[in-house]
Design a protein around this motif. Sequence first.
Motif, PDB file in Angstrom:
ATOM      1  N   GLY A 443      -2.021   4.380   7.690  1.00 24.72           N
ATOM      2  CA  GLY A 443      -2.724   2.511   7.823  1.00 24.72           C
ATOM      3  C   GLY A 443      -2.462   1.655   6.736  1.00 24.72           C
ATOM      4  N   PHE A 444      -2.095   0.140   7.442  1.00 25.73           N
ATOM      5  CA  PHE A 444      -1.514  -0.465   6.751  1.00 25.73           C
ATOM      6  C   PHE A 444      -2.828  -1.902   6.670  1.00 25.73           C
ATOM      7  CE2 PHE A 444      -0.529  -0.914  11.514  1.00 25.73           C
ATOM      8  CZ  PHE A 444      -0.597  -2.138  11.613  1.00 25.73           C
ATOM      9  N   ALA A 445      -3.970  -1.597   7.174  1.00 22.92           N
ATOM     10  CA  ALA A 445      -4.918  -2.889   7.079  1.00 22.92           C
ATOM     11  C   ALA A 445      -4.983  -3.259   5.059  1.00 22.92           C
ATOM     12  CB  ALA A 445      -6.285  -2.464   7.729  1.00 22.92           C
ATOM     13  N   SER A 446      -5.216  -1.960   4.306  1.00 20.21           N
ATOM     14  CA  SER A 446      -5.231  -3.214   3.054  1.00 20.21           C
ATOM     15  C   SER A 446      -4.468  -3.088   2.497  1.00 20.21           C
ATOM     16  CB  SER A 446      -6.092  -1.594   2.270  1.00 20.21           C
ATOM     17  OG  SER A 446      -4.879  -0.421   2.268  1.00 20.21           O
ATOM     18  N   LEU A 447      -3.268  -3.154   2.503  1.00 17.47           N
ATOM     19  CA  LEU A 447      -1.853  -3.845   2.209  1.00 17.47           C
ATOM     20  C   LEU A 447      -1.284  -4.746   2.040  1.00 17.47           C
ATOM     21  CD1 LEU A 447       1.177  -1.337   2.954  1.00 17.47           C
ATOM     22  CD2 LEU A 447      -0.211  -1.279   1.070  1.00 17.47           C
ATOM     23  N   GLN A 448      -1.050  -5.636   1.238  1.00 15.62           N
ATOM     24  CA  GLN A 448      -0.540  -6.961   0.948  1.00 15.62           C
ATOM     25  C   GLN A 448       0.828  -6.917   1.392  1.00 15.62           C
ATOM     26  OE1 GLN A 448      -2.530  -9.224   1.047  1.00 15.62           O
ATOM     27  NE2 GLN A 448      -4.378  -8.483   0.073  1.00 15.62           N
ATOM     28  N   LEU A 449       1.675  -7.704   2.018  1.00 18.85           N
ATOM     29  CA  LEU A 449       2.898  -8.123   1.832  1.00 18.85           C
ATOM     30  C   LEU A 449       3.454  -7.407   1.190  1.00 18.85           C
ATOM     31  CD1 LEU A 449       2.784 -11.020   4.187  1.00 18.85           C
ATOM     32  CD2 LEU A 449       3.547  -8.879   4.697  1.00 18.85           C
ATOM     33  N   HIS A 450       3.507  -8.299  -0.670  1.00 22.02           N
ATOM     34  CA  HIS A 450       4.389  -7.753  -1.473  1.00 22.02           C
ATOM     35  C   HIS A 450       3.995  -6.308  -2.519  1.00 22.02           C
ATOM     36  CE1 HIS A 450       0.218  -8.401  -3.791  1.00 22.02           C
ATOM     37  NE2 HIS A 450       0.634  -8.031  -4.465  1.00 22.02           N
ATOM     38  N   GLU A 451       3.006  -5.682  -1.548  1.00 24.51           N
ATOM     39  CA  GLU A 451       2.982  -4.542  -1.691  1.00 24.51           C
ATOM     40  C   GLU A 451       4.264  -3.475  -1.298  1.00 24.51           C
ATOM     41  OE1 GLU A 451      -1.729  -3.261  -3.113  1.00 24.51           O
ATOM     42  OE2 GLU A 451      -1.477  -4.565  -1.539  1.00 24.51           O
ATOM     43  N   ILE A 452       4.213  -3.871   0.088  1.00 21.45           N
ATOM     44  CA  ILE A 452       5.422  -2.825   1.055  1.00 21.45           C
ATOM     45  C   ILE A 452       6.160  -2.898   0.120  1.00 21.45           C
ATOM     46  CG2 ILE A 452       6.418  -2.773   3.191  1.00 21.45           C
ATOM     47  CD1 ILE A 452       3.774  -5.014   4.550  1.00 21.45           C
ATOM     48  N   PRO A 453       7.110  -3.025   0.145  1.00 23.46           N
ATOM     49  CA  PRO A 453       8.223  -2.204  -0.683  1.00 23.46           C
ATOM     50  C   PRO A 453       8.389  -1.136  -1.921  1.00 23.46           C
ATOM     51  CG  PRO A 453       8.273  -4.514  -0.733  1.00 23.46           C
ATOM     52  CD  PRO A 453       6.940  -4.165  -0.570  1.00 23.46           C
ATOM     53  N   TYR A 454       6.722  -1.360  -3.042  1.00 23.18           N
ATOM     54  CA  TYR A 454       6.575   0.008  -3.699  1.00 23.18           C
ATOM     55  C   TYR A 454       5.965   0.481  -3.004  1.00 23.18           C
ATOM     56  CZ  TYR A 454       4.040   1.644  -7.550  1.00 23.18           C
ATOM     57  OH  TYR A 454       4.032   2.631  -8.778  1.00 23.18           O
ATOM     58  N   ALA A 455       5.286   0.424  -2.027  1.00 23.99           N
ATOM     59  CA  ALA A 455       4.537   1.454  -1.166  1.00 23.99           C
ATOM     60  C   ALA A 455       5.258   2.491  -0.574  1.00 23.99           C
ATOM     61  CB  ALA A 455       3.371   1.469  -0.208  1.00 23.99           C
ATOM     62  N   VAL A 456       6.331   1.905   0.279  1.00 19.05           N
ATOM     63  CA  VAL A 456       7.059   2.689   0.787  1.00 19.05           C
ATOM     64  C   VAL A 456       8.597   3.032  -0.265  1.00 19.05           C
ATOM     65  CG1 VAL A 456       9.288   2.035   2.305  1.00 19.05           C
ATOM     66  CG2 VAL A 456       7.774   1.049   2.537  1.00 19.05           C
ATOM     67  N   LYS A 457       8.868   2.497  -1.241  1.00 24.29           N
ATOM     68  CA  LYS A 457       9.572   3.251  -2.074  1.00 24.29           C
ATOM     69  C   LYS A 457       8.678   4.656  -3.022  1.00 24.29           C
ATOM     70  CE  LYS A 457      12.303   2.446  -6.536  1.00 24.29           C
ATOM     71  NZ  LYS A 457      12.301   1.598  -7.751  1.00 24.29           N
ATOM     72  N   LYS A 458       7.497   5.042  -2.667  1.00 15.14           N
ATOM     73  CA  LYS A 458       6.717   5.091  -3.518  1.00 15.14           C
ATOM     74  C   LYS A 458       6.588   6.551  -2.319  1.00 15.14           C
ATOM     75  CE  LYS A 458       2.904   4.898  -5.948  1.00 15.14           C
ATOM     76  NZ  LYS A 458       1.654   4.592  -7.569  1.00 15.14           N
ATOM     77  N   LEU A 459       6.373   6.113  -1.479  1.00 16.93           N
ATOM     78  CA  LEU A 459       6.179   7.312  -0.733  1.00 16.93           C
ATOM     79  C   LEU A 459       7.995   8.059   0.149  1.00 16.93           C
ATOM     80  CD1 LEU A 459       5.038   8.562   3.006  1.00 16.93           C
ATOM     81  CD2 LEU A 459       5.878   6.821   3.904  1.00 16.93           C
ATOM     82  N   LYS A 460       8.985   7.099  -0.795  1.00 14.36           N
ATOM     83  CA  LYS A 460      10.182   8.131  -0.345  1.00 14.36           C
ATOM     84  C   LYS A 460       9.905   9.187  -0.705  1.00 14.36           C
ATOM     85  CE  LYS A 460      14.808   6.712   0.495  1.00 14.36           C
ATOM     86  NZ  LYS A 460      16.198   6.343  -0.053  1.00 14.36           N
ATOM     87  N   ASN A 461       9.820   8.920  -2.416  1.00 13.96           N
ATOM     88  CA  ASN A 461      10.371   9.352  -3.177  1.00 13.96           C
ATOM     89  C   ASN A 461       9.048  10.765  -3.122  1.00 13.96           C
ATOM     90  OD1 ASN A 461      11.810   7.779  -5.009  1.00 13.96           O
ATOM     91  ND2 ASN A 461      10.233   7.294  -6.362  1.00 13.96           N
ATOM     92  N   ILE A 462       7.914  10.577  -2.722  1.00 13.88           N
ATOM     93  CA  ILE A 462       7.039  11.939  -2.399  1.00 13.88           C
ATOM     94  C   ILE A 462       8.022  12.640  -1.680  1.00 13.88           C
ATOM     95  CG2 ILE A 462       5.145  12.333  -1.506  1.00 13.88           C
ATOM     96  CD1 ILE A 462       3.872  10.067  -3.059  1.00 13.88           C
TER      97      ILE A 462
END
Length: 465
Positions: A443-462
Motif C-alpha cells: 500500500g502506498f497511500a501513507s507514503l510521502q515521496l521523500h520516504e520512498i527510497p528509504y522504505a524500498v531500501k529497508k524492504l530490500k534488506n528484509i
Amino acid sequence: MMLKDKKYKYQLVYERIKEQILAGNYQPHEKLLSKRKISEQFNVSINSVIVALDQLIVEGYVYSLERKGYFVEDITRYDLDDQEWSGLPAELKEQPIERPYQTSFSHMASNMSLFPYNEWLKCEQKAIQQFNNELSHLSHQQGPYIVRQTLAQHLNFKRGVRCEPEQVVLHSSSQALMSQLLELFDDAPHTIALENPGYARYKALIEDHGWDVLTVPLDEKGFDVERLQNQDVQLVCVTPAHQFPMGMIMPISRRFELLNWVNVPQERYIIEDDYDSEYKYETAHIPSLQSLDRSQRTIYMGTFSKTLFPGIRISYMVLPPNLLKKYKEKFNHLIPSCNTLNLYTLHFFMKDGYYQKHLSTMTEHFEEVRKCLIHTLEEAFDEDLNIIDVPAGLHFIIHYNTERSYAEILECAKNESLEIFSLERFYLTPVEDEDDGRYFILGFASLQLHEIPYAVKKLKNILNR
C-alpha cells in the motif's frame, strides 16, 4: 474555599453514615439521629447534614417521614460485598502505542497531510448553522434524507449507479452493513460466494451469522463465475472495479456472466464492494456493475475511508427495491449509527465542490507516489522481484523469489519496524505454500515521496536476508 470546604464536609457525613448502614450498625427502619445531633457529632453545619441525607435518600439507603425524621431502608445484602476488586487481568491490559511502525506499506492507511481541513471546517460550521434544529434530534435510521440525496447524485454522476435517496443506507462501517444485509434473508441455510483471496473479515462475520461460505478462486479476469455452476448460492460478493487484494479489473464479458447468473427466478443477489474505485490512473473511470444490472439484483456498497480518512467512519450501501422493503420492515426501530454532524458536513463538502477537488488532488498525488514507488522498486531489485501492477486503487502486489517462509519475512520486517502484509493473510481457505516465491501487498497511500527510497531500501534488506 468555603464552597469546597462545605462540599467536603457533606461528603464526609454521607460516607460515614453509608458505611455504618452497610456494616449493619443500623437495623432496617431504625431511626437515625436528628439533623442537629448529626451536625454536632460530625462538627458540621445542618445544611451539610441535609445535603448528605438527601443524597442517601436518592441512592436508597435512607427514607424520611414527615415530622418523624430519617429512617434506614431495608437493604438486601450483597453476597459478594466483602470481595475485593481484583482489577483487570494482565492479558487484557493495553499499552498506548503512538506509531508501531516507522515505515508502512499498509493498504489500510491514509494520507492526512493533504486533507483540506479548512474547507471541512467551513462545511462543518455551515452544517451547524443550517441544520441546527435537525442536529438536536435523531435523524432517519438510514441517515438524513438530504445527505442521501447528495450521495445518490454523486454516485450516479461518478459511478453510474442508478438509485433514489430512499435506497441509500448510511452506517459507520461496511461490516455492519454486511451484517444487516445478511439478516434480510430468512433463517434457512444460505450460502454466499466470496473471492479467494479476498476480504477475510467478511468471511468471519458471515460465518458468525450462520451462513455457509463458498470460496471462489480468481483467474486473470477476476471472480471465476463458472465455479457457481450447480452450486446453491444466494449471494455473491465481488470487487469488480479493483479486486481486493490482487488488483485486477473485471472485464465487461465477465461482468455480463455474473449478471446472467443473477438474472434467474430464484432469489439471488450480487454485492458489489466498490471500496476504492475513485482512484484510477492512466484510464477513465469504469462504470459500476450496478449500472449494468437491469434485474435490480445488485447491492452497491462503498466507503469514505479511502477518499477522506478511516476515522470518518462513513460507509453506505444502495439496496434494490425488494431488499429495501425488507430493510425498512426489519430495521426501522434502530437509531442511526453515524455521526449526524459529520454527515451534514459531508453533504456540504460534496455540494460545494470540495470533495471532487480533493479527489482530483489525491488522485494526482497518489499517481505520482505510485509511479515513484514502482520506479524505485525496479531500480533497487533485480529479476527476483515481479510487480503485479494495475493502474487503480491504493495498493499493488509484488512477487519475490525466495524460499524463506512468510513468517520469517514478516518477523524480520517487524523487527525492522516495517509494516507489510503478505498475500497469505487474505486467503479465505488454506492453500499450499507457494513454491515459486512469496507475494506481498504494497500500500502506498501513507507514503510521502521523500520516504520512498528509504522504505524500498529497508524492504530490500528484509527480503534479501
